[in-house]
Write a protein that holds these residues in place. Structure first.
Motif, PDB file in Angstrom:
ATOM      1  N   THR A   1      40.429  45.935  34.944  1.00  0.00           N
ATOM      2  CA  THR A   1      39.248  46.757  35.218  1.00  0.00           C
ATOM      3  C   THR A   1      39.615  47.932  36.119  1.00  0.00           C
ATOM      4  O   THR A   1      40.145  47.734  37.206  1.00  0.00           O
ATOM      5  CB  THR A   1      38.160  45.926  35.947  1.00  0.00           C
TER       6      THR A   1
ATOM      7  N   ALA B   1      38.183  50.048  38.441  1.00  0.00           N
ATOM      8  CA  ALA B   1      36.923  50.126  39.193  1.00  0.00           C
ATOM      9  C   ALA B   1      36.754  51.493  39.840  1.00  0.00           C
ATOM     10  O   ALA B   1      35.641  51.996  39.965  1.00  0.00           O
ATOM     11  CB  ALA B   1      36.880  49.029  40.258  1.00  0.00           C
TER      12      ALA B   1
ATOM     13  N   GLY C   1      31.546  51.253  40.985  1.00  0.00           N
ATOM     14  CA  GLY C   1      32.715  51.230  41.870  1.00  0.00           C
ATOM     15  C   GLY C   1      32.437  51.541  43.331  1.00  0.00           C
ATOM     16  O   GLY C   1      33.360  51.679  44.125  1.00  0.00           O
ATOM     17  N   LYS C   2      31.161  51.621  43.693  1.00  0.00           N
ATOM     18  CA  LYS C   2      30.806  51.990  45.068  1.00  0.00           C
ATOM     19  C   LYS C   2      31.353  50.999  46.086  1.00  0.00           C
ATOM     20  O   LYS C   2      31.987  51.380  47.076  1.00  0.00           O
ATOM     21  CB  LYS C   2      29.265  52.067  45.220  1.00  0.00           C
ATOM     22  N   SER C   3      31.107  49.711  45.844  1.00  0.00           N
ATOM     23  CA  SER C   3      31.555  48.704  46.812  1.00  0.00           C
ATOM     24  C   SER C   3      33.071  48.687  46.909  1.00  0.00           C
ATOM     25  O   SER C   3      33.630  48.483  47.994  1.00  0.00           O
ATOM     26  CB  SER C   3      31.062  47.307  46.412  1.00  0.00           C
TER      27      SER C   3
ATOM     28  N   GLN D   1      26.175  49.182  33.184  1.00  0.00           N
ATOM     29  CA  GLN D   1      27.345  49.428  32.346  1.00  0.00           C
ATOM     30  C   GLN D   1      26.938  49.708  30.910  1.00  0.00           C
ATOM     31  O   GLN D   1      27.416  50.629  30.281  1.00  0.00           O
ATOM     32  CB  GLN D   1      28.267  48.201  32.367  1.00  0.00           C
TER      33      GLN D   1
HETATM   34  N1  LIG Z   1      37.627  41.326  42.208  1.00  0.00           N
HETATM   35  C1  LIG Z   1      37.354  41.937  41.054  1.00  0.00           C
HETATM   36  N2  LIG Z   1      38.051  41.678  39.937  1.00  0.00           N
HETATM   37  C2  LIG Z   1      37.788  42.309  38.772  1.00  0.00           C
HETATM   38  N3  LIG Z   1      36.835  43.249  38.622  1.00  0.00           N
HETATM   39  C3  LIG Z   1      36.104  43.543  39.697  1.00  0.00           C
HETATM   40  C4  LIG Z   1      36.310  42.919  40.973  1.00  0.00           C
HETATM   41  N4  LIG Z   1      35.426  43.437  41.848  1.00  0.00           N
HETATM   42  C5  LIG Z   1      34.704  44.339  41.155  1.00  0.00           C
HETATM   43  N5  LIG Z   1      35.102  44.411  39.874  1.00  0.00           N
HETATM   44  C6  LIG Z   1      34.593  45.311  38.835  1.00  0.00           C
HETATM   45  O1  LIG Z   1      34.811  46.643  39.253  1.00  0.00           O
HETATM   46  C7  LIG Z   1      33.734  47.462  38.887  1.00  0.00           C
HETATM   47  C8  LIG Z   1      33.148  48.121  40.116  1.00  0.00           C
HETATM   48  O2  LIG Z   1      32.578  47.111  40.924  1.00  0.00           O
HETATM   49  P1  LIG Z   1      31.820  47.450  42.285  1.00  0.00           P
HETATM   50  O3  LIG Z   1      32.703  48.299  43.119  1.00  0.00           O
HETATM   51  O4  LIG Z   1      31.364  46.162  42.873  1.00  0.00           O
HETATM   52  O5  LIG Z   1      30.588  48.312  41.762  1.00  0.00           O
HETATM   53  P2  LIG Z   1      29.221  48.702  42.534  1.00  0.00           P
HETATM   54  O6  LIG Z   1      29.364  48.355  43.966  1.00  0.00           O
HETATM   55  O7  LIG Z   1      29.069  50.171  42.281  1.00  0.00           O
HETATM   56  O8  LIG Z   1      28.135  47.933  41.864  1.00  0.00           O
HETATM   57  C9  LIG Z   1      32.771  46.572  38.132  1.00  0.00           C
HETATM   58  O9  LIG Z   1      33.029  46.703  36.769  1.00  0.00           O
HETATM   59  C10 LIG Z   1      33.111  45.192  38.631  1.00  0.00           C
HETATM   60  O10 LIG Z   1      32.785  44.240  37.666  1.00  0.00           O
END
Ligand SMILES: Nc1ncnc2c1ncn2[C@@H]1O[C@H](COP(=O)(O)OP(=O)(O)O)[C@@H](O)[C@H]1O
Ligand SMILES: [Mg+2]
Length: 437
Positions: free
Chosen positions: A17, A19, A42-44, A346
């Motif tokens: 992924t 991100a 990808g904000k977090s 998504q």
């Molecule tokens: N530990 C991880 N392993 C695999 N994919 C991840 C992990 N953490 C987040 N993702 C993926 O990365 C992308 C961005 O996630 P995230 O940064 O949490 O988005 P947001 O905070 O904008 O909702 C998403 O597609 C999420 O499913």
């Protein structure tokens, strides 16, 4: 007042992924930066890389100009508050807030003073002796913030801290959070999927889509001059009206924007017509926010669109009329985010890619193109003969009216268009910059 710089920062998770995709972003000392985008963009992940909780796959994270990629979270002097914050249930509010100071071995006397200061700034000075279970949701969120800022971090990271609260409390805490961080002069990166929250709180907003940064600017800049169709559709309520338009140049006279049954005309002496004229014979997207549209008498001369009210929406302070004007809308409302449930964002994004592709017959995104081909939809004609889908449908032009107007659906309505407030986007969804505004 830490400064943050992200240089070509990319995060690819083990499962492949992507991100975060080559993000470049500078956050100034003391600035309140909001990271905005739908769920899953990808904000977090960006925030966690700044905090040191996640390692970038490529690129550099600089704190105060120094490479921080290898710094541990505790050496970064950052504080972080999450949506699902956890307080220690057996400790009082005061002890919860004091906890980081105790870990840092601050003496009891100054510790007590700092806790009292923070608590009174947050309006929870009178509940210091209570346990978390004896607090309201808003009070608990304030305690979590107090615990985060009591160490006087140089950088404050907040990940959707208000999402679990009801809307009244959210509005109240928005003002408090931005007020408090400015008072403390602490640099803040605040993550949200809520565009209204972003526009009200931010010094600057950074808007993300699928790991890619789309636009960065002050609320006025990103709202008034969105860099992409995506940003245009994401910001503002009601959403920007986005209409498909065919461009026809009548040399020395005007550039016609054919919206279907009706046209708008950019006079030839309007400098923007020279730029839009490059799209002669092609289709572009014309964006107009509700504030660019004013109801007028039906025989008013000038830039006027005639329509019929399809339906009305009453919001108390105003009513919105949605007009059928015989035009085609480019719909991007599936982009919104968590409200649609997990994964909705998504899915919406992919559909948005298809929108652009259907609209144009091509796509800049290989993945989207292959999805579309698999569905046998990669055909320009089928685009044209394929009305009524989610993503391309008869336009319902949102127009603001006074509250509870004496009109009803089916009623004809003419609107005058402020031509200087139009936005133009090309087939890829990029802003056509007309050097205006
Ligand atoms: N530990 C991880 N392993 C695999 N994919 C991840 C992990 N953490 C987040 N993702 C993926 O990365 C992308 C961005 O996630 P995230 O940064 O949490 O988005 P947001 O905070 O904008 O909702 C998403 O597609 C999420 O499913
Ligand atoms: Mg998140």
């Amino acid at each position: 007042m830490t400064t943050v710089a992200l240089k070509d920062v990319t995060k690819v998770f083990q499962d492949g992924t992507v991100a975060v995709d080559r993000i470049n972003l500078d956050v100034n000392g003391g600035e309140f930066m909001v990271l905005l985008g739908p769920s899953g963009c990808g904000k977090s992940t960006v925030l966690r890389m700044v905090a040191g909780l996640e390692d970038p796959t490529a690129g550099a994270v600089l704190l105060d100009g120094e490479l921080a990629n290898d710094l541990s979270p505790r050496d970064r002097k950052v504080a972080m508050v999450f949506q699902d914050f956890a307080l220690y249930p057996h400790m009082t509010v005061g002890d919860n807030i004091a906890f980081p100071l105790r870990l840092a071995k601050v003496d009891p006397l100054p510790r007590g003073e700092r806790v009292a200061d923070v608590a009174s700034a947050l309006g929870i000075g009178d509940v210091l002796g209570r346990k978390p279970s004896q607090l309201s949701g808003g009070q608990r969120q304030r305690v979590a913030m107090g615990r985060a800022i009591v160490r006087r971090p140089g950088l404050f990271l907040m990940d959707e801290p208000l999402s679990n609260l009801d809307s009244g409390l959210r509005a109240e805490l928005r003002a408090e959070i931005s007020g408090l961080t400015r008072e403390l002069g602490v640099t803040t990166i605040y993550v949200t999927h809520d565009q209204a929250e972003a526009l009200t709180m931010a010094d600057r907003v950074a808007i993300m889509r699928k790991g890619v940064l789309q636009d960065v600017g002050t609320p006025t800049q990103v709202y008034g001059r969105p860099a992409t169709l995506y940003v245009a559709a994401f910001l503002g309520s009601p959403r920007m009206n986005l209409l498909e338009a065919s461009v026809y140049v009548h040399l020395d006279r005007y550039v016609a924007l054919n919206l279907g049954d009706q046209s708008l005309y950019l006079p030839w002496d309007d400098i923007r017509s020279r730029v839009v004229a490059h799209y002669h014979g092609e289709r572009i997207v014309v964006g107009m926010r509700a504030e660019a549209l004013t109801p007028v008498a039906p025989d008013t001369p000038g830039h006027v669109l005639q329509g019929r009210i399809r339906y009305l929406e009453h919001h108390g302070h105003e009513s919105l009329a949605f007009l059928d004007i015989g035009a085609t809308a480019i719909v991007v409302d599936e982009m919104s985010g968590p409200a649609e449930g997990a994964g909705g964002g998504q899915r919406g994004l992919r559909r948005f890619g298809q929108v652009m592709q259907r609209f144009t017959g091509r796509s800049g995104d290989a993945e989207e193109a292959s999805t579309e081909q698999a569905q046998g939809g990669n055909n320009r004609n089928s685009v044209l003969n394929d009305p009524g889908r989610h993503h391309r449908r008869p336009a319902e032009l949102a127009v603001r009216l006074a509250p509870y107007p004496a009109v009803s659906s089916g009623h004809p309505l003419a609107v005058s268009v402020r031509m200087d407030a139009l936005h133009f986007f090309d087939e890829r969804g990029d802003r056509i910059d007309v050097g205006w505004r």
